[in-house]
Design a protein around this motif. Structure first.
Motif, PDB file in Angstrom:
ATOM      1  N   LEU A  44      16.556  18.639 -10.163  1.00  0.00           N
ATOM      2  CA  LEU A  44      16.680  17.182 -10.192  1.00  0.00           C
ATOM      3  C   LEU A  44      16.873  16.629  -8.790  1.00  0.00           C
ATOM      4  O   LEU A  44      16.350  15.562  -8.452  1.00  0.00           O
ATOM      5  CB  LEU A  44      17.854  16.785 -11.094  1.00  0.00           C
ATOM      6  N   GLY A  45      17.610  17.364  -7.953  1.00  0.00           N
ATOM      7  CA  GLY A  45      17.825  16.918  -6.580  1.00  0.00           C
ATOM      8  C   GLY A  45      16.532  16.836  -5.787  1.00  0.00           C
ATOM      9  O   GLY A  45      16.275  15.847  -5.098  1.00  0.00           O
ATOM     10  N   TRP A  46      15.704  17.874  -5.873  1.00  0.00           N
ATOM     11  CA  TRP A  46      14.422  17.859  -5.162  1.00  0.00           C
ATOM     12  C   TRP A  46      13.494  16.799  -5.728  1.00  0.00           C
ATOM     13  O   TRP A  46      12.786  16.121  -4.980  1.00  0.00           O
ATOM     14  CB  TRP A  46      13.764  19.235  -5.256  1.00  0.00           C
ATOM     15  N   ARG A  47      13.493  16.654  -7.044  1.00  0.00           N
ATOM     16  CA  ARG A  47      12.631  15.651  -7.669  1.00  0.00           C
ATOM     17  C   ARG A  47      13.031  14.233  -7.251  1.00  0.00           C
ATOM     18  O   ARG A  47      12.188  13.382  -6.963  1.00  0.00           O
ATOM     19  CB  ARG A  47      12.700  15.797  -9.193  1.00  0.00           C
ATOM     20  N   ALA A  48      14.342  13.994  -7.205  1.00  0.00           N
ATOM     21  CA  ALA A  48      14.826  12.676  -6.801  1.00  0.00           C
ATOM     22  C   ALA A  48      14.466  12.379  -5.349  1.00  0.00           C
ATOM     23  O   ALA A  48      14.068  11.266  -5.006  1.00  0.00           O
ATOM     24  CB  ALA A  48      16.339  12.595  -7.005  1.00  0.00           C
ATOM     25  N   MET A  49      14.584  13.387  -4.485  1.00  0.00           N
ATOM     26  CA  MET A  49      14.255  13.195  -3.077  1.00  0.00           C
ATOM     27  C   MET A  49      12.786  12.852  -2.895  1.00  0.00           C
ATOM     28  O   MET A  49      12.431  11.932  -2.141  1.00  0.00           O
ATOM     29  CB  MET A  49      14.600  14.446  -2.285  1.00  0.00           C
ATOM     30  N   ILE A  52      12.180   9.192  -4.337  1.00  0.00           N
ATOM     31  CA  ILE A  52      12.694   8.112  -3.511  1.00  0.00           C
ATOM     32  C   ILE A  52      11.943   8.026  -2.189  1.00  0.00           C
ATOM     33  O   ILE A  52      11.813   6.955  -1.599  1.00  0.00           O
ATOM     34  CB  ILE A  52      14.212   8.294  -3.307  1.00  0.00           C
ATOM     35  N   SER A  53      11.407   9.155  -1.716  1.00  0.00           N
ATOM     36  CA  SER A  53      10.569   9.152  -0.508  1.00  0.00           C
ATOM     37  C   SER A  53       9.140   8.720  -0.811  1.00  0.00           C
ATOM     38  O   SER A  53       8.314   8.657   0.102  1.00  0.00           O
ATOM     39  CB  SER A  53      10.557  10.549   0.123  1.00  0.00           C
ATOM     40  N   ARG A 170      16.270   3.492  10.451  1.00  0.00           N
ATOM     41  CA  ARG A 170      17.553   4.030  10.029  1.00  0.00           C
ATOM     42  C   ARG A 170      18.071   3.321   8.784  1.00  0.00           C
ATOM     43  O   ARG A 170      18.609   3.958   7.874  1.00  0.00           O
ATOM     44  CB  ARG A 170      18.579   3.915  11.157  1.00  0.00           C
ATOM     45  N   ALA A 171      17.928   2.007   8.740  1.00  0.00           N
ATOM     46  CA  ALA A 171      18.363   1.267   7.551  1.00  0.00           C
ATOM     47  C   ALA A 171      17.603   1.742   6.321  1.00  0.00           C
ATOM     48  O   ALA A 171      18.195   1.983   5.253  1.00  0.00           O
ATOM     49  CB  ALA A 171      18.158  -0.237   7.759  1.00  0.00           C
ATOM     50  N   ASP A 172      16.304   1.904   6.459  1.00  0.00           N
ATOM     51  CA  ASP A 172      15.480   2.378   5.349  1.00  0.00           C
ATOM     52  C   ASP A 172      15.915   3.770   4.897  1.00  0.00           C
ATOM     53  O   ASP A 172      16.122   4.025   3.706  1.00  0.00           O
ATOM     54  CB  ASP A 172      14.011   2.395   5.801  1.00  0.00           C
ATOM     55  N   ASN A 173      16.110   4.669   5.833  1.00  0.00           N
ATOM     56  CA  ASN A 173      16.387   6.054   5.473  1.00  0.00           C
ATOM     57  C   ASN A 173      17.817   6.297   5.021  1.00  0.00           C
ATOM     58  O   ASN A 173      18.054   7.143   4.160  1.00  0.00           O
ATOM     59  CB  ASN A 173      16.033   6.974   6.645  1.00  0.00           C
ATOM     60  N   THR A 174      18.776   5.578   5.573  1.00  0.00           N
ATOM     61  CA  THR A 174      20.149   5.701   5.075  1.00  0.00           C
ATOM     62  C   THR A 174      20.207   5.286   3.611  1.00  0.00           C
ATOM     63  O   THR A 174      20.869   5.933   2.792  1.00  0.00           O
ATOM     64  CB  THR A 174      21.119   4.849   5.913  1.00  0.00           C
ATOM     65  N   ALA A 175      19.512   4.215   3.270  1.00  0.00           N
ATOM     66  CA  ALA A 175      19.467   3.776   1.871  1.00  0.00           C
ATOM     67  C   ALA A 175      18.818   4.838   0.988  1.00  0.00           C
ATOM     68  O   ALA A 175      19.284   5.104  -0.128  1.00  0.00           O
ATOM     69  CB  ALA A 175      18.703   2.450   1.756  1.00  0.00           C
ATOM     70  N   ARG A 176      17.767   5.487   1.482  1.00  0.00           N
ATOM     71  CA  ARG A 176      17.092   6.523   0.686  1.00  0.00           C
ATOM     72  C   ARG A 176      17.977   7.752   0.493  1.00  0.00           C
ATOM     73  O   ARG A 176      18.029   8.328  -0.593  1.00  0.00           O
ATOM     74  CB  ARG A 176      15.766   6.913   1.349  1.00  0.00           C
ATOM     75  N   ILE A 177      18.671   8.178   1.558  1.00  0.00           N
ATOM     76  CA  ILE A 177      19.546   9.341   1.448  1.00  0.00           C
ATOM     77  C   ILE A 177      20.640   9.085   0.426  1.00  0.00           C
ATOM     78  O   ILE A 177      20.958   9.941  -0.411  1.00  0.00           O
ATOM     79  CB  ILE A 177      20.136   9.693   2.829  1.00  0.00           C
ATOM     80  N   VAL A 180      19.168   9.065  -3.182  1.00  0.00           N
ATOM     81  CA  VAL A 180      18.838  10.383  -3.736  1.00  0.00           C
ATOM     82  C   VAL A 180      20.002  10.927  -4.547  1.00  0.00           C
ATOM     83  O   VAL A 180      19.852  11.347  -5.700  1.00  0.00           O
ATOM     84  CB  VAL A 180      18.470  11.377  -2.607  1.00  0.00           C
ATOM     85  N   LYS A 181      21.186  10.898  -3.960  1.00  0.00           N
ATOM     86  CA  LYS A 181      22.347  11.465  -4.634  1.00  0.00           C
ATOM     87  C   LYS A 181      22.756  10.654  -5.855  1.00  0.00           C
ATOM     88  O   LYS A 181      23.010  11.193  -6.941  1.00  0.00           O
ATOM     89  CB  LYS A 181      23.519  11.558  -3.649  1.00  0.00           C
ATOM     90  N   PHE A 182      22.803   9.346  -5.711  1.00  0.00           N
ATOM     91  CA  PHE A 182      23.283   8.525  -6.815  1.00  0.00           C
ATOM     92  C   PHE A 182      22.261   8.413  -7.938  1.00  0.00           C
ATOM     93  O   PHE A 182      22.630   8.245  -9.099  1.00  0.00           O
ATOM     94  CB  PHE A 182      23.706   7.144  -6.305  1.00  0.00           C
ATOM     95  N   GLU A 183      20.971   8.519  -7.600  1.00  0.00           N
ATOM     96  CA  GLU A 183      19.982   8.525  -8.676  1.00  0.00           C
ATOM     97  C   GLU A 183      20.131   9.793  -9.513  1.00  0.00           C
ATOM     98  O   GLU A 183      20.009   9.768 -10.740  1.00  0.00           O
ATOM     99  CB  GLU A 183      18.557   8.437  -8.131  1.00  0.00           C
ATOM    100  N   MET A 184      20.426  10.922  -8.858  1.00  0.00           N
ATOM    101  CA  MET A 184      20.681  12.154  -9.606  1.00  0.00           C
ATOM    102  C   MET A 184      21.837  11.953 -10.584  1.00  0.00           C
ATOM    103  O   MET A 184      21.777  12.352 -11.746  1.00  0.00           O
ATOM    104  CB  MET A 184      21.044  13.284  -8.640  1.00  0.00           C
ATOM    105  N   ILE A 185      22.897  11.327 -10.110  1.00  0.00           N
ATOM    106  CA  ILE A 185      24.080  11.124 -10.934  1.00  0.00           C
ATOM    107  C   ILE A 185      23.781  10.191 -12.097  1.00  0.00           C
ATOM    108  O   ILE A 185      24.149  10.448 -13.248  1.00  0.00           O
ATOM    109  CB  ILE A 185      25.228  10.557 -10.076  1.00  0.00           C
TER     110      ILE A 185
END
Length: 331
Positions: A44-49, A52-53, A170-177, A180-185
């Protein structure tokens, strides 16, 4: 400054920052995949990453399985993935070469050496041997290029266009990082992050913080146990930390005021409005309304701002059929 020159400088910095943030996202997921957990949750972690990317479709078209090393190779060394680390480093180097006279020798040599060494490391099999070694190296080279930029460049328009690219990316990628985690949750926990978060191992959250160089900062600011609410608060709202959304947008707002021209009023207004929106938000309200939805809206607005900046100050992005959003490619 000619818009073409500004465009190359902007994208040179943006691609360098993108390579670093891709390395951060991969490192966080790889470290989490090594922790005790079900295969389903790890996948799920890899799929979410990838989702979101905005690369899930491209990956699935070429790879029948979702294996960690295959995802890492796709995101680092795949020449067909325009957002892979190796392609980002190549693009940063090519943009720097196009404006060689507008940057210092030290900065050019840093970017050129990074590109050459990255090819050598990948050819030597660093990903199969130790993916973290390469990902840490990419982060270090990005830090180095920004340090050389700050230490050798005159603070003129060239300098500020590079900074503009850095902080928009950076704004774009911080939001994506964070997403990723919260979408998994939210996916695993039925849309409610807190119950699942309480059962997740401490090291999952620590890995997320370390992926954005935020672990020590978190300890200094909150001096308490790691919770998802405070992680979100740090990455979104903590304006004194340079990787937060609030801090990145403050930089964008200030830079646009320095490089404004007769056409850039709309871009400035959008940056001010988005910055005010973030600063006026409260983490409790964001989480109650759904963090994934809030971040999705934020990413759409950052992409819209980037497109407006391109139209007003740089070479406008040409829309292409079936292409990724403006944040993913240079026209």
């Amino acid at each position: 400054m000619l818009s073409r020159t500004a465009d190359h400088l902007f994208w040179m910095a943006r691609y360098t920052e993108r390579a670093e943030n891709t390395a951060r996202m991969l490192d966080a997921n790889y470290q989490m995949s090594l922790l005790p957990q079900s295969e389903e949750y790890a996948a799920l972690g890899w799929r979410a990453m990838l989702s979101i990317s905005e690369l899930a479709g491209i990956y699935c078209a070429a790879h029948p399985t979702l294996a960690s090393l295959e995802v890492i190779e796709f995101m680092t060394s795949d020449r067909d993935n325009l957002s892979s680390i190796i392609n980002c480093l190549r693009a940063a180097r090519e943009n720097a070469r196009a404006v060689r006279g507008s940057i210092t020798t030290e900065l050019w040599e840093t970017l050129n050496t990074t590109w050459l060494d990255a090819q050598r490391m990948l050819a030597d099999g660093v990903l199969a041997r130790d993916p973290c070694e390469f990902l840490e190296w990419v982060k270090f080279r990005s830090h180095l290029s920004r340090g050389v930029q700050l230490g050798t460049m005159v603070k003129d328009e060239a300098f500020y266009f590079m900074r503009l690219g850095t902080f928009l990316e950076r704004a774009d990628n911080t939001a994506r990082i964070l997403d990723v985690k919260f979408e998994m949750i939210e996916q695993h926990g039925g849309g409610n992050a807190q119950p699942l978060a309480q059962s997740l191992d401490y090291y999952h959250w620590a890995a997320l913080l370390r992926s954005v160089s935020g672990f020590e900062v978190y300890r200094k600011v909150y001096r308490d146990v790691i919770t998802p609410e405070r992680i979100a608060d740090l990455l979104i709202l903590f304006a004194d930390w340079p990787r937060s959304l609030a801090a990145s947008l403050e930089e964008v707002r200030q830079i646009l005021a320095r490089v404004r021209n007769v056409r850039s009023a709309q871009a400035e207004a959008m940056a001010i409005k988005l910055h005010e929106h973030v600063c006026a938000s409260r983490i409790g309200d964001i989480l109650r309304g759904g963090l994934h939805g809030w971040l999705t809206n934020f990413l759409a607005r950052v992409n819209e701002l980037a497109s407006c900046v391109s139209g007003d100050l740089l070479v406008p992005l040409a829309p292409e059929p079936d292409a990724a959003p403006a944040s993913m490619h240079q026209a």
